[in-house]
Scaffold this motif. Structure first.
Motif, PDB file in Angstrom:
ATOM      1  N   LEU A 109      -0.559   7.633  -2.232  1.00 25.34           N
ATOM      2  CA  LEU A 109       0.546   6.874  -1.634  1.00 25.34           C
ATOM      3  C   LEU A 109       1.423   7.786  -0.779  1.00 25.34           C
ATOM      4  CD1 LEU A 109       2.147   4.273  -1.402  1.00 25.34           C
ATOM      5  CD2 LEU A 109       3.327   4.871  -3.507  1.00 25.34           C
ATOM      6  N   ARG A 110       1.685   8.973  -1.323  1.00 26.66           N
ATOM      7  CA  ARG A 110       2.507   9.950  -0.604  1.00 26.66           C
ATOM      8  C   ARG A 110       1.882  10.285   0.752  1.00 26.66           C
ATOM      9  NH1 ARG A 110       7.052  10.409  -0.030  1.00 26.66           N
ATOM     10  NH2 ARG A 110       6.617  10.878   2.120  1.00 26.66           N
ATOM     11  N   ASP A 128       3.331   9.592   4.502  1.00 23.83           N
ATOM     12  CA  ASP A 128       3.509  10.667   5.481  1.00 23.83           C
ATOM     13  C   ASP A 128       2.815  10.317   6.788  1.00 23.83           C
ATOM     14  OD1 ASP A 128       5.092  12.187   3.900  1.00 23.83           O
ATOM     15  OD2 ASP A 128       3.448  13.367   3.048  1.00 23.83           O
ATOM     16  N   LYS A 161       4.803   7.720   8.556  1.00 23.69           N
ATOM     17  CA  LYS A 161       6.051   8.268   9.103  1.00 23.69           C
ATOM     18  C   LYS A 161       5.805   8.991  10.423  1.00 23.69           C
ATOM     19  CE  LYS A 161       9.435  10.042   6.315  1.00 23.69           C
ATOM     20  NZ  LYS A 161       9.871  10.822   5.162  1.00 23.69           N
ATOM     21  N   ASP A 172      10.513   4.613   2.061  1.00 21.64           N
ATOM     22  CA  ASP A 172      10.103   5.923   1.572  1.00 21.64           C
ATOM     23  C   ASP A 172      11.077   6.468   0.534  1.00 21.64           C
ATOM     24  OD1 ASP A 172       8.562   8.188   1.403  1.00 21.64           O
ATOM     25  OD2 ASP A 172       9.669   9.211   2.994  1.00 21.64           O
ATOM     26  N   THR A 173      12.384   6.392   0.851  1.00 25.24           N
ATOM     27  CA  THR A 173      13.341   6.945  -0.108  1.00 25.24           C
ATOM     28  C   THR A 173      13.457   6.057  -1.342  1.00 25.24           C
ATOM     29  OG1 THR A 173      15.203   5.857   0.950  1.00 25.24           O
ATOM     30  CG2 THR A 173      14.750   8.101   1.618  1.00 25.24           C
ATOM     31  N   PHE A 174      13.051   4.785  -1.186  1.00 17.78           N
ATOM     32  CA  PHE A 174      13.023   3.914  -2.353  1.00 17.78           C
ATOM     33  C   PHE A 174      11.911   4.352  -3.305  1.00 17.78           C
ATOM     34  CE2 PHE A 174      11.376   0.085  -4.459  1.00 17.78           C
ATOM     35  CZ  PHE A 174      12.513  -0.342  -5.119  1.00 17.78           C
ATOM     36  N   LEU A 175      10.772   4.702  -2.719  1.00 17.44           N
ATOM     37  CA  LEU A 175       9.623   5.081  -3.548  1.00 17.44           C
ATOM     38  C   LEU A 175       9.733   6.520  -4.046  1.00 17.44           C
ATOM     39  CD1 LEU A 175       6.747   3.404  -1.546  1.00 17.44           C
ATOM     40  CD2 LEU A 175       7.591   2.752  -3.795  1.00 17.44           C
ATOM     41  N   TYR A 176      10.201   7.400  -3.173  1.00 20.11           N
ATOM     42  CA  TYR A 176      10.239   8.813  -3.535  1.00 20.11           C
ATOM     43  C   TYR A 176      11.631   9.386  -3.297  1.00 20.11           C
ATOM     44  CZ  TYR A 176       5.148   9.033  -3.608  1.00 20.11           C
ATOM     45  OH  TYR A 176       3.848   8.851  -3.917  1.00 20.11           O
ATOM     46  N   VAL A 177      12.094  10.191  -4.236  1.00 17.13           N
ATOM     47  CA  VAL A 177      13.269  10.993  -3.930  1.00 17.13           C
ATOM     48  C   VAL A 177      12.813  12.044  -2.929  1.00 17.13           C
ATOM     49  CG1 VAL A 177      14.817  12.731  -4.844  1.00 17.13           C
ATOM     50  CG2 VAL A 177      14.508  10.588  -6.051  1.00 17.13           C
ATOM     51  N   PRO A 178      13.517  12.160  -1.788  1.00 18.93           N
ATOM     52  CA  PRO A 178      13.005  12.998  -0.705  1.00 18.93           C
ATOM     53  C   PRO A 178      12.908  14.476  -1.093  1.00 18.93           C
ATOM     54  CG  PRO A 178      15.194  12.145  -0.191  1.00 18.93           C
ATOM     55  CD  PRO A 178      14.737  11.451  -1.420  1.00 18.93           C
ATOM     56  N   ASN A 179      12.146  15.224  -0.279  1.00 14.15           N
ATOM     57  CA  ASN A 179      11.940  16.643  -0.567  1.00 14.15           C
ATOM     58  C   ASN A 179      13.022  17.507   0.045  1.00 14.15           C
ATOM     59  OD1 ASN A 179      11.302  16.220   2.082  1.00 14.15           O
ATOM     60  ND2 ASN A 179       9.439  17.447   2.070  1.00 14.15           N
ATOM     61  N   LYS A 180      14.130  16.909   0.391  1.00 16.09           N
ATOM     62  CA  LYS A 180      15.201  17.676   1.034  1.00 16.09           C
ATOM     63  C   LYS A 180      15.797  18.684   0.057  1.00 16.09           C
ATOM     64  CE  LYS A 180      16.580  14.172   4.339  1.00 16.09           C
ATOM     65  NZ  LYS A 180      16.376  12.843   3.783  1.00 16.09           N
ATOM     66  N   VAL A 181      16.097  19.862   0.578  1.00 15.62           N
ATOM     67  CA  VAL A 181      16.701  20.892  -0.271  1.00 15.62           C
ATOM     68  C   VAL A 181      18.054  21.304   0.277  1.00 15.62           C
ATOM     69  CG1 VAL A 181      14.504  21.808  -1.083  1.00 15.62           C
ATOM     70  CG2 VAL A 181      15.513  22.714   0.999  1.00 15.62           C
ATOM     71  N   TYR A 212       9.922  19.152  -2.976  1.00 15.55           N
ATOM     72  CA  TYR A 212       8.844  18.259  -3.391  1.00 15.55           C
ATOM     73  C   TYR A 212       9.369  16.825  -3.382  1.00 15.55           C
ATOM     74  CZ  TYR A 212      11.660  18.730  -7.558  1.00 15.55           C
ATOM     75  OH  TYR A 212      12.726  18.753  -8.416  1.00 15.55           O
ATOM     76  N   TYR A 213       8.445  15.901  -3.297  1.00 16.15           N
ATOM     77  CA  TYR A 213       8.806  14.495  -3.429  1.00 16.15           C
ATOM     78  C   TYR A 213       8.711  14.109  -4.894  1.00 16.15           C
ATOM     79  CZ  TYR A 213       8.525  13.695   1.582  1.00 16.15           C
ATOM     80  OH  TYR A 213       8.736  13.711   2.925  1.00 16.15           O
ATOM     81  N   GLU A 214       9.534  13.180  -5.294  1.00 18.15           N
ATOM     82  CA  GLU A 214       9.440  12.736  -6.679  1.00 18.15           C
ATOM     83  C   GLU A 214       9.398  11.222  -6.704  1.00 18.15           C
ATOM     84  OE1 GLU A 214      11.518  13.727 -10.944  1.00 18.15           O
ATOM     85  OE2 GLU A 214      12.393  14.476  -9.098  1.00 18.15           O
ATOM     86  N   MET A 273       9.837   7.561  -7.481  1.00 17.81           N
ATOM     87  CA  MET A 273      10.776   6.672  -8.174  1.00 17.81           C
ATOM     88  C   MET A 273      11.744   7.421  -9.099  1.00 17.81           C
ATOM     89  SD  MET A 273      10.183   3.330  -7.623  1.00 17.81           S
ATOM     90  CE  MET A 273       9.055   1.985  -7.687  1.00 17.81           C
ATOM     91  N   TRP A 299      14.767   7.855  -9.058  1.00 18.86           N
ATOM     92  CA  TRP A 299      16.076   7.235  -9.308  1.00 18.86           C
ATOM     93  C   TRP A 299      15.981   6.239 -10.459  1.00 18.86           C
ATOM     94  CZ3 TRP A 299      15.405   2.090  -8.680  1.00 18.86           C
ATOM     95  CH2 TRP A 299      14.315   1.699  -7.888  1.00 18.86           C
ATOM     96  N   THR A 318      16.366  23.554  -6.051  1.00 17.79           N
ATOM     97  CA  THR A 318      17.273  23.333  -4.922  1.00 17.79           C
ATOM     98  C   THR A 318      17.153  21.947  -4.318  1.00 17.79           C
ATOM     99  OG1 THR A 318      15.650  24.161  -3.343  1.00 17.79           O
ATOM    100  CG2 THR A 318      17.134  25.774  -4.315  1.00 17.79           C
ATOM    101  N   ASN A 319      16.428  21.041  -4.999  1.00 20.86           N
ATOM    102  CA  ASN A 319      16.311  19.684  -4.445  1.00 20.86           C
ATOM    103  C   ASN A 319      17.679  19.011  -4.397  1.00 20.86           C
ATOM    104  OD1 ASN A 319      15.713  16.694  -4.412  1.00 20.86           O
ATOM    105  ND2 ASN A 319      13.663  17.526  -4.212  1.00 20.86           N
ATOM    106  N   LEU A 320      17.904  18.285  -3.308  1.00 18.95           N
ATOM    107  CA  LEU A 320      19.194  17.602  -3.154  1.00 18.95           C
ATOM    108  C   LEU A 320      19.315  16.406  -4.099  1.00 18.95           C
ATOM    109  CD1 LEU A 320      20.147  17.038   0.582  1.00 18.95           C
ATOM    110  CD2 LEU A 320      21.582  17.996  -1.181  1.00 18.95           C
TER     111      LEU A 320
END
Lengths: 394, 449
Positions: free
Chosen positions: A3-4, A8, A11, A31-40, B333-335, B337, B339, B367-369
């Motif tokens: 799915l990821r 991608d 996107k 996308d953000t609903f399904l995955y918490v983004p990889n933002k750091v 990394y992506y995680e 669901m 939330w 360091t994930n936001l």
């Protein structure tokens, strides 16, 4: 991670410059609903609390579940009850679901579409606020509201309740309540009276809410007759007609407990509102006359009736449109409760005052905060001088 | 009896990888760097050129707008690189160290043998004046403006922070000398702020100071919080702050005549095999320290602590004021669901996660936001982690609105970035709060100049 991988790939197709770019915000939201983004993080606090706005909004949605599930059941219960039919839990719930699902789907689609369009235009991510608003709107309207009205209200609320102010976080009024106010003043026939509260109501039978009946009472005898029909237990547990989510005070209290436990809803605002409403009800009790028996309705009954509990628990506490200072929350909540009962009992036009009271207090919330902050500043200066005087003397 | 100040608000983040009380002595590393970016709101002008040879204590650069404030080399050697960034801003002054450090010698003496002017002159010329930080704004102090008080925090409450009782136990003589020097040049009371939970505090016997004890959660060790509860800063006033380490450096300068920034730092964090202390010179290249200790590649190396430190490369340099290096996992990394779920494995101050059930757990945080950036929503969560009589969200809104009067009355003089680090940590909208504070301070400096 199929799915990821797929996301991608999608996107990449909606990147700026591509012909599908107009779908960017939609896909980003999905996308953000399904995955918490990889933002750091990049600097400052390198680690962050796991909580985000989505989690907070999800908590509100969970808190809405008890009144929602009860409300769906109650749609069926009221429907079969007025027809004199005996039905079980699942029949009631099933009927309610058939009535409720279209409303909630229309609400999410209509409002969500507006959100996505604005996010795309403003080049922002879709905000989570509508997750709650989209569910609140169906819960505060009568079950017989036509779907096109739901759509119109959702669109109106999103554009004029939120986006014109700059989007989530900047709105003055609670958007869901604004949607209801819009319907209330545009289509009053559909939002009040005795025809709209029960699905499939046969002609000639009144399906008025207890509150609607009480407001019509002109003698003490009539008042007592209404009380004989709707017991206090009915009002508390919610076996009464009304807007879909508002009837069960018990279910709302369960939701309130969850909001307070998670810290998402302010217990100060809620408690103050109940105190304010009770206080006003009590004042009215004192000045009640036989010619205006509505004023004699016991003050605590106002907590159980109409949209009071629902409004004060779920709508008044909205973190954006509520007062933000701690002292401000007490004042804001108290006045909202007070105004709700004042409007409810003393205005001749509509039987309910919660919606108008909350919108009114939304308007005054910034003023309350302003005064509280000014008080804080004065006190802070005094305290600072005192400390300096004490600690700096040789 | 020292006064005891107990504060309720704040947050201790219990991280894995606390430094063990063990010291590794490292030989000199190949290169050292002085980073102008470590000094807030200065504009560096080159003095020593590329290829030039310098002694420890020789000037590398100075502040364009206050040329008397100079910044000196921590080691002797050859300037091998002046790394520049955008608009040719100097980022790093890199010095290849000699095998044996050759110190430039400054006059020695103590608070009674030297005059105030001689001391100030010595501090400025050696580059140690940069140790004296002034509030408001957290910038290098102005030698011409006397403070109303000097504050020294004798403990660090940040996550994984070094234990001052351990790293300064052999430096108390220099510390006393430094304190006396500060008293002489400031003409003000020296407030020595102690960790109230420690018995037999090594700082308890320092003379010539006024003690106060603090008990509470991080940021209780931040000197800004302590000042707020002792001598709050009002408009037009200044307070000086000096770290314990810099007081020791000052004492050492006046005892030995050397600008010697040798110090103990902690190497800590969940990605460090064997977290403990190292004896290094400020500005050291960190590669020699971490190469044996860190094997994982996907990591964040931070000069400083996890809340306020600076991200550096594995061949980067330790910051001038930093007392530790922290190594934590990257969170790129992506995680799925994330939330949803009960949140047993997610550290949060929010009870929407069940992780509060494990108050004793040592966490590995990356360091994930944990979410996307959203508009500023006032939730009241920041209040709970700021133990000051300040309304953080209103102050931040005033900064965003660039409302100078409001910033002033809401307390901008009393805070610097680090005091709002936890506010940034808890922010649900994932906004860079410390950056906003910095903007506010920049606006104030501009307004006042």
């Amino acid at each position: 991670m199929g799915l990821r991988h797929f996301l991608d790939k999608l996107k990449r197709k909606v990147e700026p410059g591509s012909s599908l770019h107009f779908l960017y915000a939609t896909l980003e939201a999905l996308d953000t609903f399904l995955y918490v983004p990889n933002k750091v993080t990049t600097k400052g606090a390198h680690i962050r609390d796991a909580v985000d706005l989505k989690r907070v909004m999800t908590a509100v949605v969970i808190a809405l579940m008890p009144p929602l599930l009860f409300g769906i059941w109650n749609i069926g219960y009221e429907h079969f009850h007025i027809l004199g039919m005996q039905t079980n839990l699942w029949q009631n719930f099933g009927y309610g679901l058939i009535k409720f699902l279209p409303i909630v789907i229309v609400s999410y689609l209509a409002g969500g579409l507006v959100e996505v369009i604005f996010a795309q235009i403003n080049k922002e991510e879709v905000s989570e606020g509508y997750l709650v608003t989209g569910l609140l709107i169906p819960m505060i309207i009568p079950v017989d509201t036509p779907l096109w009205m739901v759509a119109l209200a959702a669109i109106f609320a999103t554009i004029f309740g939120k986006e014109v102010f700059g989007g989530t976080g900047y709105n003055i009024f609670n958007p869901a309540l604004l949607a209801r106010a819009f319907l209330f003043f545009s289509y009053p026939r559909w939002m009040s009276g005795d025809k709209v509260w029960i699905a499939g109501l046969p002609d000639g039978i009144s399906g008025a809410t207890p509150l609607g009946q009480l407001s019509q009472a002109t003698t003490v005898e009539q008042l007592n007759a209404i009380h004989a029909h709707f017991s206090v237990a009915d009002m508390f547990f919610g076996f009464i007609p009304g807007s879909i989510g508002e009837t069960s005070t018990l279910a709302i209290l369960i939701g309130a407990a969850f909001l307070i436990y998670t810290g998402v809803g302010s217990w100060k605002t809620m408690l103050a509102a109940f105190i304010g409403g009770g206080f006003m009800g009590w004042l009215l009790n004192i000045f009640a006359t036989p010619t205006n028996p509505y004023m004699a309705v016991p003050f605590w009954e106002h907590w159980l009736l109409g949209g009071f509990a629902f409004g004060m628990v779920y709508m008044l506490t909205d973190p954006v449109s509520s007062a933000h200072t701690e002292l401000g929350k007490w004042i804001y909540g108290f006045l909202a409760g007070l105004m709700a009962i004042l409007i409810r009992v003393l205005n001749p036009a509509y039987p309910e005052g919660v919606m108008l009271a909350i919108l009114l207090m939304n308007m005054f919330a910034p003023l309350i905060d302003y005064l509280v902050v000014n008080g804080h500043i004065k006190r802070r200066m005094k305290h600072a001088q005192l400390l300096n005087g004490m600690n700096l003397k040789i | 009896m020292p006064r005891i100040i107990k504060l309720k608000r704040g947050l201790n983040i219990n991280l894995k990888g606390k430094p063990e009380k063990k010291i590794t002595e490292l030989p000199l590393t190949e290169t050292y760097a002085l980073k102008p970016t470590d000094y807030k709101f200065i504009t560096p002008k080159v003095q020593a050129k590329l290829g030039e040879r310098v002694k420890a204590g020789d000037v590398l650069f100075y502040d364009k707008y206050k040329p008397e404030i100079v910044f000196t080399s921590p080691v002797s050697g050859e300037i091998v690189n002046i790394r520049r960034g955008e608009r040719r801003r100097i980022l790093e002054y890199i010095v290849k160290a000699d095998e044996q450090i050759d110190y430039k010698l400054f006059p020695t003496g103590n608070a009674s043998s030297l005059t105030r002017e001689e001391i100030i002159d010595n501090l400025i010329k050696s580059g140690l004046w940069a140790a004296i930080i002034q509030r408001p704004y957290g910038i290098i102090a102005d030698p011409n403006q006397a403070p109303k008080a000097v504050h020294i925090s004798t403990f660090d409450s940040a996550p994984l922070a070094p234990d001052y009782q351990f790293i300064f136990k052999d430096d108390l003589e220099d510390f006393q000398l430094g304190v006396d020097i500060m008293a002489k040049i400031s003409n003000a009371k020296i407030f020595l702020n102690l960790d109230g939970t420690i018995t037999d505090n090594i700082f308890a016997n320092v003379k010539n100071v006024e003690f106060s004890s603090f008990i509470g959660k991080h940021p209780i060790g931040n000197v800004g919080v302590q000042i707020h509860h002792l001598t709050p800063i009002m408009k037009g006033e200044t307070v000086w702050t000096v770290s314990v380490q810099d007081i020791v450096f000052i004492g050492r300068l006046f005892r030995t005549g050397k600008y010697d920034l040798t110090r103990l730092i902690a190497l800590a964090g969940s990605e460090v095999k064997n977290p403990h202390y190292y004896r290094v010179i400020a500005g050291t290249n960190v590669y020699d320290i971490i190469k044996q200790q860190v094997t994982n590649k996907n990591i964040r190396i931070i000069s400083g602590n996890v809340l306020t430190g600076t991200k550096i490369d594995k061949k980067g340099y330790l910051g001038r004021y930093d007392n530790m290096i922290t190594v934590i996992p990257e969170g790129n990394y992506y995680e799925f669901m994330a939330w949803a779920g009960l949140g047993l494995k997610k550290f949060s101050t929010s009870w929407t996660f069940l992780s509060w059930l494990f108050p004793k757990k040592e966490w590995v945080l990356d360091t994930n936001l944990h979410g996307g950036v959203r508009p500023f929503v006032i939730t009241g969560r920041m209040d709970k982690v700021l133990p000051m009589d300040i309304m953080p969200e209103y102050l931040l809104k005033a900064i965003l609105a660039n409302d100078i009067d409001r910033m002033e009355s809401l307390g901008i003089y009393e805070i610097i970035e680090e005091d709002f680090a936890l506010c940034e940590f808890v922010c649900v909208s994932k906004i860079e709060i410390q950056d906003i504070v910095r903007q506010g301070i920049a606006a104030m400096i501009k307004e006042m100049s």
